[in-house]
Design a protein around this motif. Structure first.
Motif, mmCIF file in Angstrom:
data_model
loop_
_atom_site.group_PDB
_atom_site.id
_atom_site.type_symbol
_atom_site.label_atom_id
_atom_site.label_comp_id
_atom_site.label_asym_id
_atom_site.label_seq_id
_atom_site.Cartn_x
_atom_site.Cartn_y
_atom_site.Cartn_z
ATOM 1 N N VAL A 108 1.500 -13.986 10.780
ATOM 2 C CA VAL A 108 2.904 -14.073 10.379
ATOM 3 C C VAL A 108 3.068 -13.269 9.091
ATOM 4 O O VAL A 108 2.133 -13.151 8.291
ATOM 5 N N ARG A 109 4.254 -12.730 8.910
ATOM 6 C CA ARG A 109 4.495 -11.864 7.759
ATOM 7 C C ARG A 109 5.944 -11.936 7.329
ATOM 8 O O ARG A 109 6.824 -12.295 8.129
ATOM 9 N N SER A 110 6.165 -11.591 6.087
ATOM 10 C CA SER A 110 7.540 -11.435 5.604
ATOM 11 C C SER A 110 8.112 -10.160 6.184
ATOM 12 O O SER A 110 7.432 -9.127 6.263
ATOM 13 N N GLN A 155 -3.866 -2.533 0.551
ATOM 14 C CA GLN A 155 -4.837 -1.909 1.444
ATOM 15 C C GLN A 155 -6.220 -2.508 1.224
ATOM 16 O O GLN A 155 -6.950 -2.804 2.182
ATOM 17 N N PHE A 156 -6.555 -2.735 -0.066
ATOM 18 C CA PHE A 156 -7.848 -3.360 -0.377
ATOM 19 C C PHE A 156 -7.857 -4.818 0.077
ATOM 20 O O PHE A 156 -8.855 -5.311 0.622
ATOM 21 N N ALA A 206 0.824 -1.209 0.000
ATOM 22 C CA ALA A 206 0.000 0.000 0.000
ATOM 23 C C ALA A 206 0.858 1.257 0.000
ATOM 24 O O ALA A 206 0.409 2.320 -0.452
ATOM 25 N N CYS A 207 2.109 1.130 0.469
ATOM 26 C CA CYS A 207 2.989 2.296 0.519
ATOM 27 C C CYS A 207 3.254 2.867 -0.869
ATOM 28 O O CYS A 207 3.530 4.067 -1.013
ATOM 29 N N LEU A 208 3.171 2.027 -1.894
ATOM 30 C CA LEU A 208 3.465 2.480 -3.262
ATOM 31 C C LEU A 208 2.376 3.359 -3.853
ATOM 32 O O LEU A 208 2.532 3.903 -4.951
ATOM 33 N N SER A 209 1.269 3.500 -3.131
ATOM 34 C CA SER A 209 0.202 4.400 -3.595
ATOM 35 C C SER A 209 0.501 5.849 -3.243
ATOM 36 O O SER A 209 -0.237 6.753 -3.643
ATOM 37 N N ASN A 256 4.121 -3.771 5.633
ATOM 38 C CA ASN A 256 3.066 -2.811 5.317
ATOM 39 C C ASN A 256 1.717 -3.506 5.160
ATOM 40 O O ASN A 256 0.692 -2.996 5.616
ATOM 41 N N GLY A 257 1.738 -4.675 4.507
ATOM 42 C CA GLY A 257 0.479 -5.406 4.334
ATOM 43 C C GLY A 257 -0.115 -5.847 5.650
ATOM 44 O O GLY A 257 -1.319 -5.710 5.894
#
Length: 786
Positions: free
Chosen positions: A156-158, A135-136, A116-119, A165-166
């Motif tokens: 859990v996340r990368s 974000q969606f 979402a940061c790329l928006s 961010n996700g």
């Protein structure tokens, strides 16, 4: 000097398919007569190995100008000039590339970078993407978890821009939906094995049944491999688009039942034939295809010592790899759309319509800035797929809900079970149109909560130091209810209602009053009517023997009046029984007060007569002429009139009235008569008490007078009983609750009435009926002489 960066490991077949899809799209455009007619697009493909340093190196190469290794196809007027960049597949490499190429106003269109940061157009003004922002997806995943009632999850996340961010977006959306997270762990494929092992142990020990994983395919593969080493309780996996649709992940059968969102499936005509159109000569011309070919067939195109030489009989159509699997084209279509979006932007920059024909000036020098400007405006449809970008460079967010289901053969398949469209109104974005399979092939939705739901009738109380999803269920306080599951509060019932035993609904309070139909009421009625009958029978006996000495000697006129008043006293309790009304409330107290004063007046008159009769026997005394029958009548009338006056003033100024008592008992309503003026009530009782006390004093004085039929002794005993009853009545009346207040008053009336009739008239009736020989004048004279 450090050695140049090199990619290691095997080729990722899926990524190879993405790059080949780009080549396929460019060839379609170059063969088109409508899009960029007369202009050929060239391309160059780099492998970033999902590594930021390599991606940065590639970005500088793209931005540095013409490169002799560019493939151009034909002699192009602008050979080597980069108009746009397609990629990267990962968010973190895409961020690095965008920061560099954005400085040169080179547009970048990613097919798989979802952070979402790329928006943020302030930081990434030249970045576009054909895949929706995370974000969606984060909002959709939170709604999905909430839809199935899961409020206690693991995460859990990368440890990358994509994962961090996700997951941050998801946790924020989950918090708004009331979802709690037991743990949130991050990891990366280059971390030490101990870090991966620790994350796996956290998942094994957790109580959360559901695990949301916002990871890249490479990271997730390492985690699942670690989890597969030891058995652990089943978990319901919720996956981000990145890994949940990766065909390589389907081999982990213990993840059966996993669900997540995926880009919509698509069909690209001719793509499969293009992918399979590989001959040894074409493969040998590309180092990447050579590596893929040798890995797929386990042979070497050039002679080596460790593997056999490929003999030319290898057939790409005979192998099953993500490269050849075009049954579910999702991200591949995003690559296809990205290439066409750039082509349309270039077309709009260099072409114009002339006489219904399209003319493109291939000799016009076109700058990347112009392509960037046109890219913001593109809006077209290709193969039925709409392509456009909003102000943030994002497309319309549409997803498919996918589920890992076991096929009849036992393999895991990706099955579409629903859809999510962020453009629809709130509450209607999410739909499920097919049955899901859950963890371990179950058909029932698994439960993942920190605390079981609080049933209606209870409220949630948070456990100290724990998330809001961990709570205790406390029974609603008295007088309050909760009629929904997991209610945070209990609500009081209206004042005329009371909760049922389960405290889930308010019921009308039962109305209580002293009724003719209840046992207590029946008993009091029996005694009341019985007493009136006794008084009537006594009056009949006295009337029948009215000329006998014992009747005549005790003032028969006052005796009959006393019996009449006692009959009324016995009947007074009937006005106290039944539902109070305006008239019954005024009648019960005034009738009781007047009849008792009439009764006391008669008793007082009889006592005075005894005293006056004794005085009259003294020599020279003429007292009886001052207290004859007329004076006796006047005394009774006067004393009764005073009580009538008190009652009249009471009724005029503040009369008793019916009321509903909601305070004595919380769970029921008492119908009773309010006194109106408490002074009036106690004045009535006080006047009766005054007469009784005066009567008692006179009876005590006359108790030893020498008369065989002297009533003073009998009146003394009756007044003792009367006073004792009414003295104990006061505290009992004040302290008795509800209908028992009325019962106490009735009991006092009946007890004092029975005391009077038994003490005054019972001995006389005994002599009249059973000892007639004593009811003679001779007996009276003999007694006096003795």
């Amino acid at each position: 000097m450090p050695e140049p960066l090199r990619c290691t490991g095997s080729i990722v077949s899926r990524e190879l398919r993405f790059s080949r899809a780009m080549v396929f799209a460019i060839k379609e455009i170059n063969n088109s007569t409508e899009l960029l007619p007369g202009i050929k697009l060239g391309y160059q493909i780099f492998d970033s190995c999902a590594s930021v340093p390599v991606a940065v190196h590639v970005a500088f190469q793209l931005s540095s100008g013409p490169d002799p290794v560019f493939y151009t196809g034909d002699n192009c007027s602008q050979s080597g000039m980069v108009m746009a960049v397609v990629g990267e597949s990962g968010s973190t490499p895409s961020i690095s590339i965008s920061r560099i190429v954005g400085s040169f106003n080179i547009p970048q269109v990613s097919h798989f970078a979802t952070c979402a940061c790329l928006s943020d157009k302030q930081q990434y003004p030249t970045f576009f993407r054909t895949i929706p922002s995370d974000q969606f997806q984060a909002d959709a995943l939170a709604k999905l978890v909430k839809h199935f009632g899961w409020t206690w999850i693991g995460a859990v996340r990368s440890d990358s821009d994509y994962g961090n961010n996700g997951m941050a977006s998801f946790l924020d959306a989950a918090h708004k939906e009331g979802i709690c997270v037991e743990y949130s762990e991050s990891f990366y494929r280059t971390h030490p094995h101990s870090r991966i092992q620790r994350v796996a142990d956290v998942i094994r020990r957790s109580t959360a049944m559901v695990v949301v994983a916002f990871t890249s395919p490479g990271d997730m593969r390492i985690l699942l491999e670690e989890l597969s080493l030891k058995p652990f309780p089943p978990r319901q996996w919720i996956g981000s688009e990145s890994w949940v649709t990766d065909p390589d992940m389907l081999r982990f059968s213990f993840c059966s039942g996993a669900i997540g969102f995926a880009i919509e499936q698509s069909v690209i005509p001719g793509l499969r034939d293009f992918l399979l159109d590989l001959s040894p000569s074409k493969v040998a011309a590309s180092p990447v295809l050579t590596e893929f070919w040798e890995d797929a067939f386990n042979c070497r195109l050039r002679k080596t010592t460790d593997k056999s030489i490929c003999d030319g009989t290898e057939d790409i159509q005979m192998i099953q790899t993500p490269y050849t699997d075009t049954s579910q084209l999702r991200i591949t279509n995003m690559v296809y759309k990205a290439v066409y979006a750039i082509a349309h932007a270039i077309h709009n920059a260099v072409c114009h319509e002339t006489n219904s024909t399209t003319q493109c000036d291939k000799f016009t020098k076109t700058e990347p800035r112009e392509v960037l400007t046109q890219l913001k405006k593109v809006n077209f449809s290709q193969n039925g797929y709409d392509v456009s970008f909003d102000a943030n460079g994002d497309p319309v967010a549409k997803y498919e809900l996918v589920n890992w289901q076991k096929s009849e053969s036992g393999s895991i398949e990706l099955v579409t079970v629903g859809h999510y469209d962020a453009s629809l109104p709130a509450g209607r974005e999410f739909s499920i149109n097919r049955k899901l399979t859950w963890v371990e092939g179950g058909t029932q939705v698994p439960v993942s909560v920190c605390t079981d739901s609080c049933p209606p009738g209870t409220r949630k109380v948070l456990q100290k130091g724990k998330p809001i999803c961990c709570y205790d269920c406390i029974l609603c306080p008295e007088g309050e209810i909760s009629n929904v599951t997991d209610s945070p509060d209990c609500f009081p019932c209206p004042k005329e209602f009371w909760p049922n035993a389960e405290r889930v609904t308010c019921l009308p309070k039962p109305v209580e009053f002293l009724s003719f139909s209840e046992i207590l009421g029946i008993i009091l009625v029996v005694f009341s009517v019985g007493g009136a009958c006794i008084a009537t029978i006594t009056a009949a006996i006295f009337y029948r023997h009215r000329k006998s000495p014992i009747v005549r000697a005790n003032n028969s006129e006052l005796s009959f009046l006393l019996l009449f008043s006692l009959t009324l006293c016995f009947l007074c309790p009937l006005t106290f029984i039944g539902p109070p009304s305006e008239w019954s409330c005024m009648l019960r107290h005034t009738a009781f007060g007047i009849t008792f004063v009439l009764c006391m007046s008669c008793v007082l008159g009889k006592t005075i007569v005894v005293l006056m009769a004794f005085k009259a026997t003294l020599p020279g005394s003429n007292v009886m002429k001052w207290f004859g029958p007329p004076q006796q009548r006047m005394t009774v009338v006067f004393l009764t009139f005073i009580q009538v006056l008190i009652c009249t003033i009471w009724l005029v100024l503040s009369p008793p009235f019916p009321m509903t008592n909601l305070t004595t008992y919380k769970e029921r309503i008492i119908l009773e008569c309010a006194l109106g003026s408490a002074i009036g009530f106690w004045a009535v009782l006080g006047y009766i008490g005054l007469l009784a006390a005066f009567c008692f004093v006179l009876a005590v004085l006359a108790r030893k007078l020498p008369d065989n039929f002297n009533e003073a002794k009998l009146i003394t005993f009756s007044m003792l009983i009367f006073c004792a009853v009414w003295i104990t009545f006061i505290p009992a009346y004040v302290s008795s609750p509800g209908k028992f207040t009325v019962a106490v008053e009735i009991f006092a009336i009946l007890a004092s009435s029975f005391g009077l009739i038994l003490c005054i008239f019972a001995p006389k009736c005994f002599i009249i009926l059973l000892k007639p020989e004593k009811n003679t004048k001779k007996h009276l004279i003999n007694k006096n002489q003795s």
